[in-house]
Design a protein around this motif. Structure first.
Motif, PDB file in Angstrom:
ATOM      1  N   GLN A  10       0.829  -1.205   0.000  1.00 42.03           N
ATOM      2  CA  GLN A  10       0.000   0.000   0.000  1.00 42.03           C
ATOM      3  C   GLN A  10       0.864   1.255   0.000  1.00 42.03           C
ATOM      4  OE1 GLN A  10      -2.802   0.219   3.245  1.00 42.03           O
ATOM      5  NE2 GLN A  10      -3.443   2.303   2.724  1.00 42.03           N
ATOM      6  N   LEU A  11       1.972   1.220   0.771  1.00 39.01           N
ATOM      7  CA  LEU A  11       2.895   2.351   0.804  1.00 39.01           C
ATOM      8  C   LEU A  11       3.518   2.571  -0.564  1.00 39.01           C
ATOM      9  CD1 LEU A  11       4.464   4.482   2.460  1.00 39.01           C
ATOM     10  CD2 LEU A  11       6.162   2.706   2.942  1.00 39.01           C
ATOM     11  N   MET A  12       3.889   1.484  -1.222  1.00 35.42           N
ATOM     12  CA  MET A  12       4.508   1.598  -2.541  1.00 35.42           C
ATOM     13  C   MET A  12       3.538   2.243  -3.538  1.00 35.42           C
ATOM     14  SD  MET A  12       5.835  -1.447  -5.038  1.00 35.42           S
ATOM     15  CE  MET A  12       4.154  -2.011  -5.322  1.00 35.42           C
ATOM     16  N   TRP A  13       2.278   1.793  -3.537  1.00 34.56           N
ATOM     17  CA  TRP A  13       1.306   2.308  -4.495  1.00 34.56           C
ATOM     18  C   TRP A  13       0.828   3.714  -4.140  1.00 34.56           C
ATOM     19  CZ3 TRP A  13       1.628   0.202  -8.886  1.00 34.56           C
ATOM     20  CH2 TRP A  13       1.833  -1.174  -9.023  1.00 34.56           C
ATOM     21  N   SER A  14       1.049   4.157  -2.901  1.00 32.96           N
ATOM     22  CA  SER A  14       0.657   5.526  -2.541  1.00 32.96           C
ATOM     23  C   SER A  14       1.550   6.561  -3.213  1.00 32.96           C
ATOM     24  CB  SER A  14       0.692   5.710  -1.017  1.00 32.96           C
ATOM     25  OG  SER A  14       2.025   5.675  -0.521  1.00 32.96           O
ATOM     26  N   LEU A  15       2.727   6.150  -3.645  1.00 34.55           N
ATOM     27  CA  LEU A  15       3.611   7.052  -4.392  1.00 34.55           C
ATOM     28  C   LEU A  15       3.177   7.029  -5.851  1.00 34.55           C
ATOM     29  CD1 LEU A  15       6.221   8.799  -4.074  1.00 34.55           C
ATOM     30  CD2 LEU A  15       7.490   6.803  -4.887  1.00 34.55           C
ATOM     31  N   ARG A  16       2.773   8.155  -6.372  1.00 33.71           N
ATOM     32  CA  ARG A  16       2.218   8.199  -7.721  1.00 33.71           C
ATOM     33  C   ARG A  16       3.261   7.835  -8.773  1.00 33.71           C
ATOM     34  NH1 ARG A  16       0.977  12.979  -9.269  1.00 33.71           N
ATOM     35  NH2 ARG A  16       1.757  14.199  -7.509  1.00 33.71           N
ATOM     36  N   ALA A  17       2.771   7.398  -9.920  1.00 33.87           N
ATOM     37  CA  ALA A  17       3.603   6.848 -10.988  1.00 33.87           C
ATOM     38  C   ALA A  17       4.755   7.756 -11.408  1.00 33.87           C
ATOM     39  CB  ALA A  17       2.733   6.502 -12.186  1.00 33.87           C
ATOM     40  N   PRO A  18       4.574   9.098 -11.518  1.00 28.85           N
ATOM     41  CA  PRO A  18       5.710   9.920 -11.956  1.00 28.85           C
ATOM     42  C   PRO A  18       6.912   9.839 -11.014  1.00 28.85           C
ATOM     43  CG  PRO A  18       3.660  11.157 -12.101  1.00 28.85           C
ATOM     44  CD  PRO A  18       3.350   9.900 -11.342  1.00 28.85           C
ATOM     45  N   TYR A  19       6.646   9.483  -9.757  1.00 28.66           N
ATOM     46  CA  TYR A  19       7.733   9.434  -8.773  1.00 28.66           C
ATOM     47  C   TYR A  19       8.244   8.011  -8.519  1.00 28.66           C
ATOM     48  CZ  TYR A  19       5.945  14.115  -7.779  1.00 28.66           C
ATOM     49  OH  TYR A  19       5.524  15.413  -7.894  1.00 28.66           O
TER      50      TYR A  19
END
Length: 388
Positions: A263-272
């Motif tokens: 969940q933490l990984m996916w909370s960072l949006r794709a551009p980052y």
């Protein structure tokens, strides 16, 4: 010269020489007899009992013989020079008796305790300042408004994006160790250079801790010192970091603990996410290293080549021992694109001033450097919090 006088001189010299040899021979004979008598006494001291003993035709008092033996022992110990200290063999164990001759081999190296290195300086963006005491950069906070319209529809004004400014002040760290001038002049090692290296190492570790935990105006501002929220990007205030709960008050939840990491990984949006890196300390890594998927496979992957960092869900893991351990209300894991997320500003180099005047006979080695740091983009860094 008169032959008669010469002959008389030769006779006188011959006579004097003969008399001298005779006296010397008699003296040596007397000393030999005395020594032999003493040896007899020493060899026969244990015969019989009582206050006296018979040696040849002589009757010797035992007490007197004991005194003579004691005197003989004292003479032997003194080496005939009156010093009654015991004569010892040369040995390494006693410095005066030869130990000073045996010197240890002094290494040209020095055993150095190794301290952990922080990866933040390697991962973050660094700006080098030529002047000034701070760094400022504009922040593009919003997107421009836009809407679809028909051919003949009116076109009212749309939202205008806001801008802000990021200001990162330079902070100063210093050290002022001192050493005597004599030590600096006579030591077999370059003590000044050694102290320079120790100071530089300490400064680097002080910087690394401040980049994570710094929470005073005198330090670079650490990313964990920022406000935190559960809200997503664009809904929480810019400068506030988003966090995800572990599902346990002080650890990972017992069932499927890796779900919160995903969940933490996916909370960072794709551009980052492109170029993102996990950050944690070794204690936390030792727990995550044991997580498995539904098929019993470890989620943690060791580096494919020597020196390469391990990976978690395909993203590299870096270790920083300044990150907190697992514990109530702690933030033990961060995931982010640090090149976008954190900014370090500095004046280049370590400044060093040697002061031999202020505190004689000491030399003060005054060193300082100026560095600052702060979160540049709060969307680019996400945190995991131990919270139920």
């Amino acid at each position: 010269m008169d032959p008669e006088l010469l002959e008389k001189a030769v006779e006188d010299m011959t006579k004097a020489t003969s008399e001298g040899f005779a006296k010397l021979t008699a003296k040596l004979d007397d000393e030999r007899k005395e020594r032999e008598a003493l040896e007899v006494r020493m060899q026969r001291q244990g015969l019989g009992s009582g206050p006296t003993a018979t040696v040849g035709k002589d009757t010797i008092d035992r007490a007197s013989l004991a005194d003579e033996l004691k005197a003989m022992d004292k003479f032997a110990r003194s080496a005939g020079n009156g010093d009654v200290s015991e004569i010892k063999a040369l040995s390494v164990g006693s410095d005066p008796d030869g130990g000073y001759f045996v010197l240890p081999q002094r290494s040209t190296q020095m055993i150095t305790r190794l301290f952990e290195e922080s990866p933040i300086r390697r991962l973050a963006r660094i700006e080098t300042l030529d002047g000034g005491d701070s760094f400022e950069e504009e922040i593009d906070l919003d997107e421009a408004g836009a809407t679809w319209v028909g051919e003949n529809a009116s076109r009212p004004a749309t939202d205008t994006p806001r801008v802000g400014v990021l200001k990162v002040p330079l902070c100063e760290v210093y050290a002022a160790p001192k050493a005597t001038q004599k030590l600096l002049d006579t030591a077999h090692r370059d003590v000044g250079a050694w102290l320079d290296g120790k100071i530089n190492d300490k400064f680097a570790r002080s910087d690394a801790r401040a980049f994570i935990l710094g929470d005073t105006p005198l330090q670079p501002r650490g990313f964990l010192a920022h406000d935190k929220s559960l809200d997503d990007d664009f809904t929480r205030p810019f400068g506030t970091l988003q966090y995800v709960k572990t599902g346990h008050a002080s650890n990972f939840k017992t069932s499927n603990p890796a779900d919160q990491l995903k969940q933490l990984m996916w909370s960072l949006r794709a551009p980052y996410r492109r170029g993102a890196t996990w950050l944690m300390n070794s204690n936390t890594a030792s727990v995550i290293d044991q997580f498995k998927d539904g098929q019993g496979n470890y989620l943690w992957r060791d580096g494919a080549t020597a020196g390469a960092p391990p990976s978690l869900f395909g993203y590299p893991v870096e270790f920083d021992e300044n990150m907190p351990d697992l514990g109530a209300n702690e933030f033990p894991v961060a995931f982010g694109n640090w090149m976008h997320g954190y900014l370090i500003v500095e004046r280049p180099g370590l400044k060093l001033l040697r002061d031999p005047f202020t505190d004689k006979p000491n030399v003060i080695l005054y060193a300082y450097r100026r560095v600052g740091g702060d979160v540049a983009n709060s969307d680019a860094i996400k945190l995991l919090k131990c919270e139920a």
